[in-house]
Design a protein around this motif. Structure first.
Motif, PDB file in Angstrom:
ATOM      1  N   SER A 262       2.684  12.575  56.089  1.00 37.03           N
ATOM      2  CA  SER A 262       1.684  11.544  55.818  1.00 37.03           C
ATOM      3  C   SER A 262       0.377  12.175  55.354  1.00 37.03           C
ATOM      4  CB  SER A 262       1.454  10.710  57.076  1.00 37.03           C
ATOM      5  OG  SER A 262       0.996  11.536  58.129  1.00 37.03           O
TER       6      SER A 262
ATOM      7  N   ARG B 106      -1.003  12.341  52.522  1.00 38.98           N
ATOM      8  CA  ARG B 106      -1.020  13.038  51.244  1.00 38.98           C
ATOM      9  C   ARG B 106      -0.193  12.233  50.253  1.00 38.98           C
ATOM     10  NH1 ARG B 106       2.936  17.770  49.757  1.00 38.98           N
ATOM     11  NH2 ARG B 106       2.607  16.609  47.838  1.00 38.98           N
ATOM     12  N   TRP B 107      -0.529  12.422  48.972  1.00 38.00           N
ATOM     13  CA  TRP B 107       0.228  11.788  47.904  1.00 38.00           C
ATOM     14  C   TRP B 107       1.236  12.790  47.332  1.00 38.00           C
ATOM     15  CZ3 TRP B 107      -0.262   6.678  46.810  1.00 38.00           C
ATOM     16  CH2 TRP B 107      -1.399   6.021  47.283  1.00 38.00           C
TER      17      TRP B 107
ATOM     18  N   GLN C 253       2.914   7.671  48.660  1.00 34.54           N
ATOM     19  CA  GLN C 253       2.461   8.116  49.972  1.00 34.54           C
ATOM     20  C   GLN C 253       3.212   7.321  51.043  1.00 34.54           C
ATOM     21  OE1 GLN C 253      -1.666   8.168  52.570  1.00 34.54           O
ATOM     22  NE2 GLN C 253      -1.832   8.432  50.355  1.00 34.54           N
TER      23      GLN C 253
ATOM     24  N   ASN D 263      -5.904  16.082  46.674  1.00 32.46           N
ATOM     25  CA  ASN D 263      -5.616  14.701  46.247  1.00 32.46           C
ATOM     26  C   ASN D 263      -6.174  14.451  44.841  1.00 32.46           C
ATOM     27  OD1 ASN D 263      -3.939  13.376  48.005  1.00 32.46           O
ATOM     28  ND2 ASN D 263      -5.581  12.689  49.357  1.00 32.46           N
TER      29      ASN D 263
ATOM     30  N   TYR E  81      -6.285   8.330  52.699  1.00 35.36           N
ATOM     31  CA  TYR E  81      -5.053   7.808  53.279  1.00 35.36           C
ATOM     32  C   TYR E  81      -5.145   6.295  53.333  1.00 35.36           C
ATOM     33  CZ  TYR E  81      -1.833   6.442  56.984  1.00 35.36           C
ATOM     34  OH  TYR E  81      -0.864   5.833  57.724  1.00 35.36           O
TER      35      TYR E  81
END
Length: 912
Positions: free
Chosen positions: A692, A694-695, A754, A816, A862
């Motif tokens: 989680s 993060r893309w 994500q 990001n 997020y």
């Protein structure tokens, strides 16, 4: 002001004067009792007025209780008090609460003398001895304000004397003042057998019919709880000698059906034998191959009118019969009723089951046996005709008849509730013998013996199995769950049932574990013959089994004289034992894996050889697709194979025109296709182990049909602002230079994705299901006149060379952002996306993409849609679920969120 003060002082003086008068009157709530189970579980309350006018409520155990302490769990709600039938907050809690034994309430207004105070509502309390908590809604007796309980519970009743019992069982003694009940104890050798309640002297004792010398004593008691129990009187000897009853009927348990052909007979020995004495209880099990096992029958399970401990076991645990003898000094008159209720273990090999279960048998008459019970007349005149019709003559007193099918004098099949003139249904071919037995329908008869036999020759017609394939053909089954198991997504076990050239049933188990890089191997007798039925017939007596240790094939062979018609249904229900063997050797990695499996197979059907999933395991730097050593199965894959491509140093180079069933890529893995294309008939999968916050920048040269989550055990739904979702997917608008939510992943376009925090370290699989999909390489990465997020168009790593008119932006997860590539070449991984642009005259050139927009349009941060709590459960610190949590207690709370996320918190419960 002075006049008002004088009036208040006068009223207070009057109140104290009246309270001093009322104090001589006993409180009506002295020893008010709440009974939880029986008298030893009573809890008592008393309500008093202190000298300063406070209301004091105490909780205490009944003076005769086993528990020596009780306490409040919470204070009693002041709003539940009424004064002279008026509601209102007349009191405030001054002291007491959780774990207190006394609650003190201070009046908030002047309470008149002799006012009637009532309480109707919840009282919460616990026993300190065992910690049991109780909630009860009660109405306390009317309490007169100012009264107290002086003297209550301080006196013990006097001990009864001159206890005597007559030969007609009339018990007399000196009655005790203030006692309204007497507890009579009957003991044997210092052990209490039973307690009886009497209201006074001169009553006749009702006692189970036992013979022996007993001790009897009396205790005085007060059911109104104003006095504690007396001491026990001196013991008096009671000699009991009851006469035997005349037994006119046999035991009610003669050849009594237990289960699956096992029968119980319960008798009293009328004379001594080598293994028992007259008067012993005998429990005999009978039936085809039935017997006792382990501890068999327990002596502690017998009771005589509720009294246990009167028998000892004389026989061994598996002896037949099981023998039980009354304890020394006690005899049981014939006609006494005996019950049994305890675990009983027995065996019935007829269906190969071991039973360990409570056996409840009631109202056995001691002294009855089965010797005088006549058997039913054995059936005669058996006739079996060509139409498979069986006739016979049977006893009219029979409850039913059972037909037995025998082979070589062994019973192999039973047909219950058979009526003369009915058709015999039996699925096998061969020469058999039919016999009939009459079964009892009452306690007045025993089952008959088996009749003489009549021949039955069967030759069923085979079913037409043209174009039919085995139902259990390369069948993928779920791996077992547990500590000694494997269950990764690429772990697969395949089972195949079939028939060989000798008409024998064969079964194999094969498989591969990507987790352990190991293959499965069936163990000897891994499919236990006792779990197999052929046409509903237990296979034990009609087939034999063998095991080919080299081929790892188990074979079932019909016994001589039996053939199985094609089309007969074969069922297997039981454990299957196999091992995990390392791929590059013969070492056993995991042994004794035994999931329970259920199979149905049509005898005579077959299937093609199994092609297992093949995982790419290159030897050294090899990229040779055609080298068997590069594959986990040791075989070059074909169009029936599921291909797995993990991350490795080299990747297979696949010849043009190759066809496979499916391909699964690990994140970052690829395949080389020097020319032409590869055809995938079913699906292409790309697996990511995600985290989680993060893309991920992704893209595929094909459309994605589904996204499967291992965490949720189902497909994912992309988030949108109207309906929500369980993951976030965005596409890029290069003209507007912003990211926006989208729902679909199309071919060749790039996306950022994500996942929620509870997905951490779990597997997500992107699945394309276009039939006969063609995969190829050699395509150039497109460059747009506008900024565009595009996918790697190939299924292999793509080098991106920097040129004057070409610019690329690669995604950096730690920032990001998509960052301009300053030095080349940039290697784009399979299924990765990058931003491209070819118009360098546009000014200013963007240095970064995705850093300055908010959570809705940009990619920073997020994103977490509202994840409401949909339900929650409360547990004690010991793990017990609580339906009604108590205020101020500590609990573990398990919460289920709308997204599927689960969370645990430790909290102190606050009353809502």
């Amino acid at each position: 002001m002075k006049t008002r003060l004088t009036r208040l002082l006068f009223l207070a003086a009057m109140l104290v004067a009246e309270m001093s008068v009322q104090a001589q009157v006993l409180s009506s709530v002295c020893g008010w009792n709440y009974e939880v189970g029986n008298q030893t579980d009573w809890v008592s309350y008393k309500m008093e007025t202190s000298p300063n006018g406070n209301l004091v409520i105490s909780i205490m155990p009944h003076p005769n209780n086993v528990n020596d302490m009780v306490s409040f769990r919470n204070a009693m709600d002041v709003s539940n008090f009424k004064v002279n039938e008026l509601s209102g907050n007349f009191f405030t809690l001054l002291s007491g609460g959780n774990n207190a034994t006394e609650l003190v309430y201070q009046p908030t207004t002047l309470i008149p003398s002799e006012a009637i105070i009532t309480y109707s509502g919840l009282i919460e309390w616990r026993t300190n001895g065992n910690g049991n908590a109780y909630n009860m809604n009660v109405t306390l007796p009317n309490y007169t304000y100012g009264t107290n309980c002086t003297g209550i519970y301080t006196q013990k009743l006097a001990t009864p004397t001159n206890v005597a019992i007559s030969n007609t069982n009339v018990l007399t003694f000196d009655e005790i003042t203030n006692a309204n009940k007497y507890i009579v104890s009957v003991s044997f050798n210092g052990n209490l057998l039973k307690t009886l309640n009497m209201s006074g002297s001169g009553e006749t004792i009702t006692f189970p019919i036992l013979n022996g010398t007993f001790d009897i004593s009396v205790i005085a008691s007060d059911t109104e709880a104003n006095y504690s129990n007396s001491d026990a009187s001196q013991s008096n000897t009671w000699i009991v000698n009851n006469q035997d009853a005349i037994i006119n009927a046999p035991s009610i348990y003669c050849e009594h059906l237990l289960k699956s052909g096992a029968y119980l007979s319960w008798e009293t020995a009328s004379q001594a034998d080598a293994s028992y004495e007259a008067g012993d209880l005998l429990l005999t099990i009978s039936g085809e191959k039935a017997g006792w096992r382990a501890a068999g029958v327990r002596a502690a399970g017998f009771t005589v009118t509720g009294i246990s401990g009167l028998f000892i076991k004389i026989s061994g645990d598996t002896d037949n019969p099981q023998v039980f003898r009354p304890i020394a000094g006690i005899s049981i008159p014939k006609g006494t009723i005996i019950n049994y209720n305890a675990t009983t273990e027995y065996l019935s090999i007829q269906d190969n089951n071991l039973y360990d279960e409570p056996l409840i048998r009631s109202n056995y008459v001691y002294g009855s046996d089965c010797q005088s019970v006549p058997p039913l007349t054995t059936p005669t005149s058996l006739n079996y005709g060509n139409n498979n019709v069986l006739t016979f003559t049977g006893d009219a007193n029979a409850g039913s008849f059972t037909v037995g099918v025998f082979l070589n004098n062994n019973l192999i099949f039973s047909i219950p509730n058979f009526t003369s003139g009915s058709t015999v249904e039996f699925p096998l071919n061969g020469s058999f013998v039919l016999k009939v037995k009459a079964l009892t329908g009452s306690i007045n008869y025993l089952d008959s013996e088996w009749s003489e036999g009549v021949s039955m020759v069967l030759a069923h017609t085979d079913d037409d199995l043209t174009n039919l394939m085995s139902e259990v053909c390369n069948s993928l089954i779920d791996p077992p769950i547990g500590s000694n198991t494997f269950a990764d997504s690429e772990d697969a076990i395949y089972v195949t049932w079939g028939i060989n050239a000798n008409s024998e049933i064969t079964v194999t188990i094969e498989g591969y574990s990507d987790t352990y890089k190991a293959t499965t191997r069936l163990r000897d007798n891994g499919f236990n013959i006792n779990n197999l039925k052929i046409g509903g017939v237990v296979a034990t007596d009609i087939i034999t089994t063998s095991f080919d240790a080299e081929k790892r094939v188990q074979t079932y062979t019909p016994r001589t004289g039996i053939t199985i018609p094609l089309g007969t249904t074969i069922t297997y229900n039981g454990i299957v034992e196999y091992q995990l063997i390392e791929q590059d050797g013969d070492a056993t990695l995991l042994d004794n894996l035994w999931p329970t499996m259920n199979f149905t197979y049509t005898y005579g059907t077959t299937c093609t050889p199994l092609e297992l999933a093949s995982s790419w395991l290159p030897q050294g730097e090899s990229t040779d697709w055609s080298n068997p050593q590069n594959w986990s199965t040791g075989v070059v894959p074909t169009n029936a194979n599921n291909i797995v491509i993990p991350v490795s140093g080299t990747y297979p180079s696949i010849p043009n025109g190759t066809a496979v069933k499916s391909i699964t890529f690990a994140e970052g893995a690829g395949i080389a296709i020097p020319s032409g294309s590869v055809t995938v008939s079913e699906s292409v999968k790309v697996e990511y182990v995600v985290n989680s916050n993060r893309w991920y920048s992704i893209g595929f040269p094909f459309k994605i049909d589904r996204i499967y989550s291992e965490k949720l055990g189902g497909d994912l739904v992309a988030y949108n602002v109207l309906t929500g979702g369980n993951y976030w997917l965005k596409s890029y608008d290069g003209v507007r230079n912003e990211f926006g939510y989208t729902n679909n992943i199309t071919a060749n376009n790039g996306y950022i994705v994500q996942f929620p925090e509870y997905f951490d370290n779990s597997k997500v699989t992107f699945i394309a299901q276009t039939p006969d999909m063609a995969l190829s390489n050699g395509k150039d990465f497109p460059v747009s006149t506008d900024y565009a997020l595009l996918a790697n168009p190939n299924v292999i790593h793509q080098p991106l060379e920097l040129e004057a008119t070409k610019r690329y932006y690669k995604y950096l997860p730690n920032t990001n952002k998509f960052v301009l590539v300053e030095e080349g070449p940039y290697i784009l991984a399979p299924f990765e996306a990058a931003v491209s642009f070819n118009n360098i005259s546009q000014a200013p050139m963007r240095k970064n993409i995705g850093e300055d927009w908010d959570d809705y349009t940009g990619i920073n941060g997020y994103i977490a849609p509202l994840d409401v709590v949909s339900s929650q459960k409360y547990y004690t610190l010991q793990g017990l679920e609580i339906n009604h949590p108590v205020a101020n207690e500590i609990y573990i709370v398990k919460r289920l969120h709308a997204s599927g996320k689960e969370s645990l918190i430790k909290t102190i419960y606050t009353q809502k």
